[in-house]
Write a protein that holds these residues in place. Sequence first.
Motif, PDB file in Angstrom:
ATOM      1  N   ARG A   8       0.839  -1.199   0.000  1.00 16.50           N
ATOM      2  CA  ARG A   8       0.000   0.000   0.000  1.00 16.50           C
ATOM      3  C   ARG A   8       0.876   1.253   0.000  1.00 16.50           C
ATOM      4  N   ASN A   9       1.888   1.268   0.876  1.00 13.24           N
ATOM      5  CA  ASN A   9       2.824   2.391   0.908  1.00 13.24           C
ATOM      6  C   ASN A   9       3.498   2.593  -0.447  1.00 13.24           C
ATOM      7  N   LEU A  10       3.904   1.490  -1.070  1.00 11.96           N
ATOM      8  CA  LEU A  10       4.599   1.564  -2.359  1.00 11.96           C
ATOM      9  C   LEU A  10       3.718   2.215  -3.414  1.00 11.96           C
ATOM     10  N   TYR A  11       2.479   1.754  -3.540  1.00 12.09           N
ATOM     11  CA  TYR A  11       1.600   2.291  -4.585  1.00 12.09           C
ATOM     12  C   TYR A  11       1.249   3.752  -4.315  1.00 12.09           C
ATOM     13  N   GLN A 133      12.292  -8.374  -2.049  1.00 11.22           N
ATOM     14  CA  GLN A 133      11.494  -7.648  -3.041  1.00 11.22           C
ATOM     15  C   GLN A 133      11.858  -6.167  -3.120  1.00 11.22           C
ATOM     16  N   VAL A 134      12.971  -5.793  -2.505  1.00 12.96           N
ATOM     17  CA  VAL A 134      13.385  -4.386  -2.487  1.00 12.96           C
ATOM     18  C   VAL A 134      13.657  -3.871  -3.899  1.00 12.96           C
ATOM     19  N   GLY A 135      14.333  -4.673  -4.725  1.00 16.16           N
ATOM     20  CA  GLY A 135      14.654  -4.235  -6.087  1.00 16.16           C
ATOM     21  C   GLY A 135      13.416  -3.904  -6.891  1.00 16.16           C
ATOM     22  N   TYR A 136      12.413  -4.782  -6.828  1.00 14.17           N
ATOM     23  CA  TYR A 136      11.162  -4.551  -7.551  1.00 14.17           C
ATOM     24  C   TYR A 136      10.466  -3.288  -7.044  1.00 14.17           C
ATOM     25  N   ALA A 137      10.425  -3.114  -5.707  1.00 13.92           N
ATOM     26  CA  ALA A 137       9.746  -1.956  -5.122  1.00 13.92           C
ATOM     27  C   ALA A 137      10.433  -0.653  -5.531  1.00 13.92           C
ATOM     28  N   LEU A 138      11.759  -0.621  -5.462  1.00  7.98           N
ATOM     29  CA  LEU A 138      12.480   0.593  -5.831  1.00  7.98           C
ATOM     30  C   LEU A 138      12.380   0.865  -7.333  1.00  7.98           C
ATOM     31  N   GLY A 139      12.268  -0.206  -8.132  1.00  9.26           N
ATOM     32  CA  GLY A 139      12.063  -0.030  -9.561  1.00  9.26           C
ATOM     33  C   GLY A 139      10.732   0.641  -9.857  1.00  9.26           C
ATOM     34  N   LEU A 140       9.675   0.189  -9.186  1.00  9.43           N
ATOM     35  CA  LEU A 140       8.355   0.811  -9.362  1.00  9.43           C
ATOM     36  C   LEU A 140       8.372   2.265  -8.898  1.00  9.43           C
ATOM     37  N   LEU A 141       9.043   2.499  -7.777  1.00  9.55           N
ATOM     38  CA  LEU A 141       9.117   3.852  -7.234  1.00  9.55           C
ATOM     39  C   LEU A 141       9.816   4.783  -8.226  1.00  9.55           C
ATOM     40  N   GLN A 142      10.897   4.304  -8.820  1.00  7.34           N
ATOM     41  CA  GLN A 142      11.599   5.128  -9.807  1.00  7.34           C
ATOM     42  C   GLN A 142      10.743   5.345 -11.043  1.00  7.34           C
ATOM     43  N   ALA A 267      11.739   0.087 -18.069  1.00  5.08           N
ATOM     44  CA  ALA A 267      12.693  -0.956 -17.675  1.00  5.08           C
ATOM     45  C   ALA A 267      12.841  -1.115 -16.167  1.00  5.08           C
ATOM     46  N   SER A 268      12.570  -0.057 -15.397  1.00  2.00           N
ATOM     47  CA  SER A 268      12.847  -0.077 -13.952  1.00  2.00           C
ATOM     48  C   SER A 268      12.188  -1.238 -13.212  1.00  2.00           C
ATOM     49  N   PRO A 269      10.873  -1.465 -13.339  1.00  2.00           N
ATOM     50  CA  PRO A 269      10.265  -2.582 -12.595  1.00  2.00           C
ATOM     51  C   PRO A 269      10.809  -3.945 -13.010  1.00  2.00           C
ATOM     52  N   LEU A 270      11.030  -4.131 -14.313  1.00  2.00           N
ATOM     53  CA  LEU A 270      11.536  -5.413 -14.804  1.00  2.00           C
ATOM     54  C   LEU A 270      12.940  -5.691 -14.283  1.00  2.00           C
ATOM     55  N   LEU A 271      13.827  -4.700 -14.384  1.00  2.00           N
ATOM     56  CA  LEU A 271      15.198  -4.893 -13.903  1.00  2.00           C
ATOM     57  C   LEU A 271      15.228  -4.995 -12.378  1.00  2.00           C
ATOM     58  N   GLY A 272      14.251  -4.364 -11.713  1.00  2.00           N
ATOM     59  CA  GLY A 272      14.153  -4.519 -10.265  1.00  2.00           C
ATOM     60  C   GLY A 272      13.869  -5.962  -9.879  1.00  2.00           C
ATOM     61  N   ARG A 273      12.977  -6.622 -10.623  1.00  2.00           N
ATOM     62  CA  ARG A 273      12.691  -8.045 -10.362  1.00  2.00           C
ATOM     63  C   ARG A 273      13.920  -8.906 -10.643  1.00  2.00           C
ATOM     64  N   VAL A 274      14.650  -8.575 -11.700  1.00  2.00           N
ATOM     65  CA  VAL A 274      15.869  -9.330 -12.015  1.00  2.00           C
ATOM     66  C   VAL A 274      16.888  -9.184 -10.890  1.00  2.00           C
ATOM     67  N   SER A 275      17.013  -7.992 -10.347  1.00  2.00           N
ATOM     68  CA  SER A 275      17.981  -7.777  -9.259  1.00  2.00           C
ATOM     69  C   SER A 275      17.589  -8.546  -8.010  1.00  2.00           C
ATOM     70  N   ASP A 276      16.284  -8.687  -7.760  1.00  2.00           N
ATOM     71  CA  ASP A 276      15.841  -9.471  -6.599  1.00  2.00           C
ATOM     72  C   ASP A 276      16.171 -10.953  -6.766  1.00  2.00           C
ATOM     73  N   LYS A 277      16.131 -11.442  -8.012  1.00  2.00           N
ATOM     74  CA  LYS A 277      16.373 -12.864  -8.265  1.00  2.00           C
ATOM     75  C   LYS A 277      17.859 -13.186  -8.425  1.00  2.00           C
TER      76      LYS A 277
END
Length: 405
Positions: A8-11, A133-142, A267-277
């Motif tokens: 919720r905070n993220l969105y 899941q930090v990478g994905y969250a920061l990707g969405l934020l960016q 690209a940010s959300p996708l690369l964020g997921r890659v960084s988490d994995k």
Amino acid sequence: MEKTSWKRNLYILMVCQFFVMAAMTMIIPFLPLYLQELGVTDSQSVSRWSGIIFGANFLTAFLFSPLWGKLADKHGRKMMLLRSGFGMAIVITLTGFATGPWSLLLLRLLNGMISGFIPAAVALISMSTPKRQVGYALGLLQAGAVAGGICGPLFGGVMADFMGFRMIFYITGITILVAAFVVLFFVKENFEKKETRVKTNTMQDFKKIASTSPLMALFLVFFVVQCALIGINPLLSLYVQELTQAQNLAFYAGLAMSVMGLANMSASPLLGRVSDKKGAHYVLLGALIFAAVITLPQAFVQSYWQLIAFRFLLGLCLGGLLPSINSLIRHLAPEGMESRTFGFSNSFMYLGTMLGPILGGWLASFAGIRSLFIASAILLLLNVMIVKIKVVPVMKRKMSENVNS
């Protein structure tokens, strides 16, 4: 904190960042024109004042960012969001009442001093999100911030034509005020203050954080990335002018900047997921290599559309750079000093943002605009070496220890 409250905070903060960034970027392209409205008519004086007023904001942001980080560790990240949001709303509204260049300079210095909404949002999300899941969250934020940065100048251009420059500052202030109230009522933070008997000053905090390997290397990478990439932006319109004979030069220059932001946002959300994995250090290394390879050919393009293609590809790289750096800082920050670590990181970012255009202008003045892309590529390759030597080995070891434990 509830299991889903971080989402919720993220969105909420992603939307708030969109509006805050859109509001802030509404005014940046028109500062020189606003100076003319304030009575600065000589072209050399306009250029000189524009550079000073643009850099003033980043100078005070650079100086005060560690202080806000320290206060965030003591009083919570949400408090820093509110401080910045309400503070900027007041100062930017007052900027619409400026009477001359000196009052405008003072207000820009004050705005930099109390700014930091986006860094505070990054700190809050990185601390409240599960580490995996930090990478994905920061990707969405960016993505939210970049989208705002793309739309802001477009909104500002339309409003400036219909309402005048001063009205843009009032609307900007109101927009940021609304975002601050949204944070106040809807963003939740279960902040637990960690009592420490030992009182430390800023220099002692920095020494402790810098001694945590490889944080200092990441700070340097952040600085160089901003220097290398931001240093080109103020002169990009002149390069576009060299490549095209089109009458609507402003549109084509804006497109050259916007296309990079569009790719970054995608690209940010996708690369964020890659960084988490796979690991944020691998994404950072790959993005830096690709950015260096893409930046160099921009010095040799012969047409505008060749430049556009390379700027789009560079934007894809940016989608992996800043979120992966922030993700690594979150994982490496000393316990209880997370916001201070982000504070120092932001200072290095602001310093690069301030010095990049200055050094870029100096280099272009005697070596030409094309030299900026060559210098930028060299700086990015230097970053590749830093990450390869200082960051990757440490992160590989930490990942191996986590697997074994």
